[in-house]
Design a protein around this motif. Structure first.
Motif, mmCIF file in Angstrom:
data_model
loop_
_atom_site.group_PDB
_atom_site.id
_atom_site.type_symbol
_atom_site.label_atom_id
_atom_site.label_comp_id
_atom_site.label_asym_id
_atom_site.label_seq_id
_atom_site.Cartn_x
_atom_site.Cartn_y
_atom_site.Cartn_z
ATOM 1 N N ASN A 63 0.809 -1.153 0.111
ATOM 2 C CA ASN A 63 0.027 -0.039 -0.072
ATOM 3 C C ASN A 63 0.792 1.067 -0.020
ATOM 4 N N GLY A 67 3.421 2.812 7.404
ATOM 5 C CA GLY A 67 2.578 1.670 8.140
ATOM 6 C C GLY A 67 1.466 2.275 9.109
ATOM 7 N N LEU A 68 0.622 1.603 9.224
ATOM 8 C CA LEU A 68 -0.534 1.871 10.413
ATOM 9 C C LEU A 68 0.163 1.757 11.507
ATOM 10 N N ARG A 71 -3.126 -2.739 14.484
ATOM 11 C CA ARG A 71 -4.285 -3.301 13.926
ATOM 12 C C ARG A 71 -5.393 -2.234 13.724
ATOM 13 N N SER A 102 -3.278 -4.991 9.513
ATOM 14 C CA SER A 102 -2.211 -5.324 10.730
ATOM 15 C C SER A 102 -0.945 -4.948 9.788
ATOM 16 N N PRO A 103 -0.452 -3.942 10.442
ATOM 17 C CA PRO A 103 1.100 -3.684 9.505
ATOM 18 C C PRO A 103 2.146 -4.822 9.817
ATOM 19 N N ARG A 106 7.128 -1.555 6.569
ATOM 20 C CA ARG A 106 7.214 -0.482 5.915
ATOM 21 C C ARG A 106 8.548 -0.174 4.963
ATOM 22 N N SER A 134 3.604 0.767 2.532
ATOM 23 C CA SER A 134 3.512 -0.305 3.636
ATOM 24 C C SER A 134 2.913 -1.589 3.251
ATOM 25 N N LEU A 136 0.536 -4.712 4.423
ATOM 26 C CA LEU A 136 -0.383 -5.039 5.247
ATOM 27 C C LEU A 136 -0.923 -6.302 5.146
ATOM 28 N N THR A 152 -8.813 0.246 1.995
ATOM 29 C CA THR A 152 -7.579 0.770 1.933
ATOM 30 C C THR A 152 -7.705 2.095 1.674
ATOM 31 N N ARG A 157 -4.535 4.379 2.649
ATOM 32 C CA ARG A 157 -3.476 3.667 2.286
ATOM 33 C C ARG A 157 -3.921 2.643 0.943
#
Length: 171
Positions: A63, A67-68, A71, A102-103, A106, A134, A136, A152, A157
């Motif tokens: 993505n 990163g996120l 979660r 969930s990441p 990255r 990222s 995921l 997303t 993302r």
């Protein structure tokens, strides 16, 4: 599949009215496992498992964006009724849907200038200027049309190389 399974023994895989035995499919720019039945008993058993959420569906996506933070549970409704654009959107009038992101990793890419040449290198930290991607892990509870792509995009993302869902400025 039809070339490998003859029409007499495997009628289902030659029957359009039953989607040739496919339980679900992936979007065209995606790759992965496709679930299908080769006989009516198997087909309906798999469809029943999908309808009572007995089968987990997990994917890995690349993505745009960093990163996120952890979660992320996305419960935005998905409207897949747009026939003109074929794009599903997160909208309050859509069907209920649920995804979890969930990441996993990255990647921050920075541009480095050396001797009148510009090169891009990958860095595993947040230093420098550049663009980020990222990786995921995605788990879906429902299976709406383009659900992963719509969700997303909704969380900022969008999937990489997705001209239908990613904003033009990230392509």
């Amino acid at each position: 599949v039809q070339r490998r399974l003859d029409r007499v023994c495997y009628t289902l895989v030659h029957t359009a009215a039953l989607d040739y035995g496919f339980i679900h499919r992936l979007d065209v720019p995606s790759s992965g496992l496709i679930l299908g039945g080769t006989n009516l008993e198997g087909l309906f058993h798999l469809k029943w498992q999908i309808s009572v959420y007995a089968i987990d569906r997990e994917y890995i996506t690349m993505n745009h964006g960093p990163g996120l933070p952890g979660r992320v549970d996305v419960g935005e409704r998905i409207d897949a009724s747009t026939v003109e654009t074929v794009r599903s959107t997160a909208h309050e009038l859509g069907q209920p849907s649920r995804s979890w992101f969930s990441p996993l990793a990255r990647l921050i890419c920075t541009t480095v200038h050396t001797d009148d040449r510009s090169t891009t290198r990958s860095v595993n930290n947040d230093g420098g200027s550049g663009f980020a991607f990222s990786l995921l892990a995605v788990r879906i509870y429902t299976g709406r049309r383009h659900q992963i792509r719509a969700h997303t995009r909704h969380v900022g993302r969008p999937t990489v190389a997705d001209a239908l869902y990613a904003p033009r400025d990230v392509l």
